[in-house]
Motif scaffolding. Structure first.
Motif, PDB file in Angstrom:
ATOM      1  N   ALA A 107     -11.213   3.590 -14.617  1.00  0.00           N
ATOM      2  CA  ALA A 107     -11.563   4.378 -13.435  1.00  0.00           C
ATOM      3  C   ALA A 107     -12.548   5.486 -13.804  1.00  0.00           C
ATOM      4  O   ALA A 107     -12.656   5.895 -14.961  1.00  0.00           O
ATOM      5  N   THR A 114      -4.729  -5.761 -13.233  1.00  0.00           N
ATOM      6  CA  THR A 114      -5.375  -5.053 -14.349  1.00  0.00           C
ATOM      7  C   THR A 114      -4.626  -5.263 -15.659  1.00  0.00           C
ATOM      8  O   THR A 114      -4.880  -4.566 -16.642  1.00  0.00           O
ATOM      9  N   ALA A 173      -5.010   5.362 -11.650  1.00  0.00           N
ATOM     10  CA  ALA A 173      -4.997   5.653 -10.222  1.00  0.00           C
ATOM     11  C   ALA A 173      -5.505   7.056  -9.937  1.00  0.00           C
ATOM     12  O   ALA A 173      -6.145   7.301  -8.915  1.00  0.00           O
ATOM     13  N   LEU A 232       0.837  -1.200   0.000  1.00  0.00           N
ATOM     14  CA  LEU A 232       0.000   0.000   0.000  1.00  0.00           C
ATOM     15  C   LEU A 232       0.874   1.254   0.000  1.00  0.00           C
ATOM     16  O   LEU A 232       0.613   2.200  -0.742  1.00  0.00           O
ATOM     17  N   ALA A 239       2.658   1.454  -3.456  1.00  0.00           N
ATOM     18  CA  ALA A 239       1.759   1.906  -4.517  1.00  0.00           C
ATOM     19  C   ALA A 239       1.526   3.407  -4.421  1.00  0.00           C
ATOM     20  O   ALA A 239       1.516   4.117  -5.435  1.00  0.00           O
ATOM     21  N   ASP A 240       1.365   3.912  -3.202  1.00  0.00           N
ATOM     22  CA  ASP A 240       1.183   5.346  -3.010  1.00  0.00           C
ATOM     23  C   ASP A 240       2.439   6.100  -3.446  1.00  0.00           C
ATOM     24  O   ASP A 240       2.351   7.154  -4.099  1.00  0.00           O
ATOM     25  N   GLU A 277       2.494   6.350  -7.108  1.00  0.00           N
ATOM     26  CA  GLU A 277       1.314   6.999  -7.679  1.00  0.00           C
ATOM     27  C   GLU A 277       0.477   6.025  -8.507  1.00  0.00           C
ATOM     28  O   GLU A 277       0.043   6.308  -9.624  1.00  0.00           O
ATOM     29  N   THR A 278       0.261   4.834  -7.935  1.00  0.00           N
ATOM     30  CA  THR A 278      -0.532   3.821  -8.626  1.00  0.00           C
ATOM     31  C   THR A 278      -1.312   3.037  -7.577  1.00  0.00           C
ATOM     32  O   THR A 278      -1.574   3.555  -6.489  1.00  0.00           O
ATOM     33  N   THR A 279      -1.717   1.820  -7.880  1.00  0.00           N
ATOM     34  CA  THR A 279      -2.504   1.008  -6.963  1.00  0.00           C
ATOM     35  C   THR A 279      -1.823  -0.343  -6.744  1.00  0.00           C
ATOM     36  O   THR A 279      -1.021  -0.789  -7.565  1.00  0.00           O
ATOM     37  N   VAL A 280      -2.189  -0.983  -5.634  1.00  0.00           N
ATOM     38  CA  VAL A 280      -1.672  -2.325  -5.368  1.00  0.00           C
ATOM     39  C   VAL A 280      -2.106  -3.279  -6.470  1.00  0.00           C
ATOM     40  O   VAL A 280      -1.333  -4.145  -6.905  1.00  0.00           O
ATOM     41  N   GLU A 281      -3.326  -3.109  -6.964  1.00  0.00           N
ATOM     42  CA  GLU A 281      -3.825  -3.980  -8.035  1.00  0.00           C
ATOM     43  C   GLU A 281      -2.961  -3.864  -9.281  1.00  0.00           C
ATOM     44  O   GLU A 281      -2.653  -4.857  -9.946  1.00  0.00           O
ATOM     45  N   GLU A 282      -2.544  -2.631  -9.621  1.00  0.00           N
ATOM     46  CA  GLU A 282      -1.667  -2.434 -10.778  1.00  0.00           C
ATOM     47  C   GLU A 282      -0.330  -3.127 -10.555  1.00  0.00           C
ATOM     48  O   GLU A 282       0.186  -3.807 -11.444  1.00  0.00           O
TER      49      GLU A 282
END
Length: 226
Positions: free
Chosen positions: A83, A75, A161, A58, A61-62, A65-70
């Motif tokens: 989004a 994805t 994101a 987490l 990812a922050d 500048e993206t997401t954990v899923e990415e």
């Protein structure tokens, strides 16, 4: 200790390294953002056995500048732009120098051209060469058949994101490189062979007469000024 070959890295490590380089960050930069040791960022990127916990992912990812899923590849097979639109987005026109800077010196984009059954849009690798764009294609491909005509070339980046992104459009004539020595040199100097495989050694060059670009800016997103 030398880095392992790219193919030996884990999937998360490859995605972390790729995203970090897209943002122009060093491992030290990411470590500071994620409150981690630079050595651990290196470990995550280089070791296929790395299995960082959810809490660290987490923060990472922050930081990127993206997401954990990415980062986890959730994805990977989905189209970009799923989004919702940001509530305070605005469109900004890019000048020619900004557009070239975003294209970089290589990547994957799309060409649009007139085909026998109507308009055709094809994804392909590109290489930027002193104000022109080079493509390698098959000898009898739709792009090769467009020699001497005007085409459009587009490349973009979508940041799901933060619901933002950019696109660059080049329009101009496309020509085949007839001198085989020159074509061979251009292929050798290219960053990558075509992703689509071999037998694509027909070198074509786009000399754009128009270069335009647009960026979606989101107030409050990292790196954007609202």
């Amino acid at each position: 200790m030398p880095s392992p070959p790219h193919s030996a890295r884990g999937d998360i490590g490859r995605r972390v390294a790729t995203r970090r380089k897209q943002l122009g960050l060093s491992r030290q930069d990411v470590a500071l953002r994620a409150a981690a040791a630079p050595g651990y960022i290196e470990y995550v990127e280089e070791q296929p056995s790395a299995a960082p916990g959810r809490g660290f992912l987490l923060r990472l990812a922050d930081a990127l500048e993206t997401t954990v899923e990415e980062l986890a590849g959730g994805t990977e097979d989905l189209p970009a732009g799923l989004a919702r639109a940001a509530s305070q987005a605005r469109m900004a026109e890019l000048d020619e120098s900004e557009s070239w800077a975003l294209l970089g010196d290589h990547g994957v984009g799309r060409v649009a051209l007139a085909g026998g059954d109507g308009p055709v849009v094809l994804p392909l690798n590109y290489q930027v060469l002193a104000g022109e764009v080079m493509f390698s294609t098959a000898e009898h491909s739709p792009l090769a058949m467009a020699d001497g005509t005007e085409i459009a070339f587009e490349a973009d980046h979508i940041d799901d994101a933060f619901s933002r992104g950019w696109s660059v459009l080049l329009v101009g004539p496309i020509r085949v490189v007839l001198d085989e020595d020159v074509a061979r040199r251009l292929r050798q100097e290219a960053y990558s062979a075509p992703w689509a495989g071999e037998e694509r050694e027909h070198v074509m060059v786009l000399a754009p007469r128009r270069v335009t670009g647009r960026r979606i800016i989101v107030r409050g997103a990292p790196g954007d000024v609202g």
